[in-house]
Design a protein around this motif. Structure first.
Motif, PDB file in Angstrom:
ATOM      1  N   PRO A   1       0.820  -1.214   0.000  1.00  0.00           N
ATOM      2  CA  PRO A   1       0.000   0.000   0.000  1.00  0.00           C
ATOM      3  C   PRO A   1       0.857   1.269   0.000  1.00  0.00           C
ATOM      4  O   PRO A   1       1.867   1.343   0.709  1.00  0.00           O
ATOM      5  CB  PRO A   1      -0.790  -0.112   1.306  1.00  0.00           C
ATOM      6  N   LEU A   2       0.462   2.249  -0.814  1.00  0.00           N
ATOM      7  CA  LEU A   2       1.146   3.546  -0.874  1.00  0.00           C
ATOM      8  C   LEU A   2       0.135   4.633  -0.552  1.00  0.00           C
ATOM      9  O   LEU A   2      -1.050   4.459  -0.818  1.00  0.00           O
ATOM     10  CB  LEU A   2       1.603   3.879  -2.301  1.00  0.00           C
ATOM     11  N   SER A   3       0.619   5.767  -0.090  1.00  0.00           N
ATOM     12  CA  SER A   3      -0.295   6.901   0.081  1.00  0.00           C
ATOM     13  C   SER A   3      -0.788   7.347  -1.290  1.00  0.00           C
ATOM     14  O   SER A   3       0.008   7.505  -2.214  1.00  0.00           O
ATOM     15  CB  SER A   3       0.430   8.064   0.747  1.00  0.00           C
ATOM     16  N   PRO A   4      -2.100   7.604  -1.444  1.00  0.00           N
ATOM     17  CA  PRO A   4      -2.603   8.090  -2.742  1.00  0.00           C
ATOM     18  C   PRO A   4      -2.106   9.499  -3.055  1.00  0.00           C
ATOM     19  O   PRO A   4      -2.264   9.973  -4.183  1.00  0.00           O
ATOM     20  CB  PRO A   4      -4.128   8.088  -2.563  1.00  0.00           C
ATOM     21  N   GLU A   5      -1.486  10.181  -2.085  1.00  0.00           N
ATOM     22  CA  GLU A   5      -1.070  11.577  -2.309  1.00  0.00           C
ATOM     23  C   GLU A   5       0.321  11.695  -2.933  1.00  0.00           C
ATOM     24  O   GLU A   5       0.788  12.795  -3.190  1.00  0.00           O
ATOM     25  CB  GLU A   5      -1.048  12.346  -0.971  1.00  0.00           C
TER      26      GLU A   5
END
Ligand code: NAD
Length: 336
Positions: free
Chosen positions: A257-261
């Protein structure tokens, strides 16, 4: 007392205060001062050490990462140290950061940066061997961390097997474990209802939840993980080599998972636009961030720039102004 004597005394007092605050924050997970106050004292210490380099000692809090790992956990020695980040508190300091990069590179090139929210949790290293989760550790003092494998296994968005194929034989994924605001509110309500300790903020709640000797307690806590870099990699794949943003994309394709930002900006000017955009969005994000992180995107340039004692030269944390911090700590104290 001469001016130098009183400055030296101030230096000693600052070192003792910061050591105590580090212990409360990193070891006990119970800060007694707001981060902004800590940052102000650290700045003052660095200022005095810059004026008097002969007073700089390797054990100064300005040279150290994090706190001492707790002995209750098995220790993990990081093959590549897990460092901290240098800070910029305003636009001038960000511009000065880019100038330092260009001076050091001795060329006036356009630099692209990976721009990422600075998640307010704690740094964790997760080792995958042939795509399988095998070990997780805290940053600790940067060199030695705590083995929290059993606890990180319980975090719902941490994959125990990566998706796809063609994984490196060994790959350490680094990222932040944090608690969402909703998860934090629910946890504190439950703690209060059960006459248990209320956490000062989501960061302390995340740290306290992760460093539990009983992983069933961790499993019941609403923790999340976002990846933001890699550490040691053996059997490296091409996609992990060229650009930091490419690395993140590859990690995401493997199911991390990665930050969507996360995005890429051109030059310090692009970074400032990103900073302003995220500052506006900050209040509506489902988790706390205390700034943004800019990392030189080109990995060859990162290697050319290297590291100082405590942090990479090629990255900086641009912190948001901290108006609400004091009230945040006090509010909780009054509630308890
Ligand atoms: P830091 O918080 O300034 O930056 C490094 C950390 O940022 C990393 O270890 C990682 O955990 C985190 N991070 C979040 N998003 C990231 C991203 N996208 N990429 C890379 N890293 C990311 O440094 P630090 O050494 O962890 O902590 C120092 C800060 O902690 C101080 O500036 C202060 O605000 C706070 N602190 C407060 C107290 C206190 O008593 N209140 C005591 C010690 C430290």
């Amino acid at each position: 007392m001469s001016g130098n004597d009183s400055l030296f005394n101030e230096l000693q007092t600052l070192k003792a205060q910061l050591n105590e605050y580090n212990y409360q924050y990193y070891v006990l997970d119970m800060p007694t001062v707001p981060d902004a106050e800590y940052d102000r004292l650290m700045r003052r210490l660095q200022e005095i050490e810059t004026q008097h380099p002969e007073w700089l000692s390797p054990d100064s809090p300005s040279q150290k990462v994090g706190g001492v790992p707790l002995e209750a956990f098995t220790q993990v020695t990081h093959e590549l140290p897990m460092l901290s980040l240098d800070n910029a508190f305003n636009e001038e300091e960000l511009l000065a950061f880019e100038k330092r990069l260009k001076d050091r590179l001795k060329r006036d090139i356009n630099i692209n940066y990976s721009c990422e929210p600075k998640l307010d949790g704690l740094a964790v290293s997760i080792l995958y061997e042939d795509g399988k989760f095998v070990r997780a550790a805290t940053r600790g003092d940067g060199r030695v961390g705590e083995d929290i494998t059993a606890n990180v296994r319980t975090i719902k968005n941490v994959p125990l097997s990566l998706r796809g194929e063609d994984f490196p034989t060994r790959m350490e994924v680094r990222g932040e474990v944090f608690m969402s605001l909703a998860g934090f509110a629910a946890l504190n309500k439950a703690q209060k209802d059960n006459d248990k300790k209320v956490f000062a903020n989501p960061r302390n709640a995340a740290a306290g939840s992760l460093r539990q000797l009983d992983s069933r307690i961790t499993a019941a806590r609403p923790l999340m993980f976002y990846a933001y870099s890699v550490g040691i990699v053996e059997g490296e794949r091409q996609a992990l080599k060229g650009e930091h943003a490419g690395r993140l994309k590859q990690l995401s394709q493997w199911g991390l998972p990665l930050s969507p930002e996360v995005s890429v900006a051109s030059g310090a000017k692009g970074c400032l636009e990103y900073y302003q955009g995220l500052a506006q969005k900050r209040a509506s994000l489902p988790y706390e961030i205390d700034g943004v992180v800019f990392k030189v995107n080109d990995i060859a340039l990162q290697q050319e720039l290297g590291f100082v004692a405590k942090a990479p030269r090629w990255a900086i944390a641009h912190k948001f102004p901290a108006q609400e911090e004091m009230t945040k700590l006090l509010d909780v104290e009054f509630q308890v």
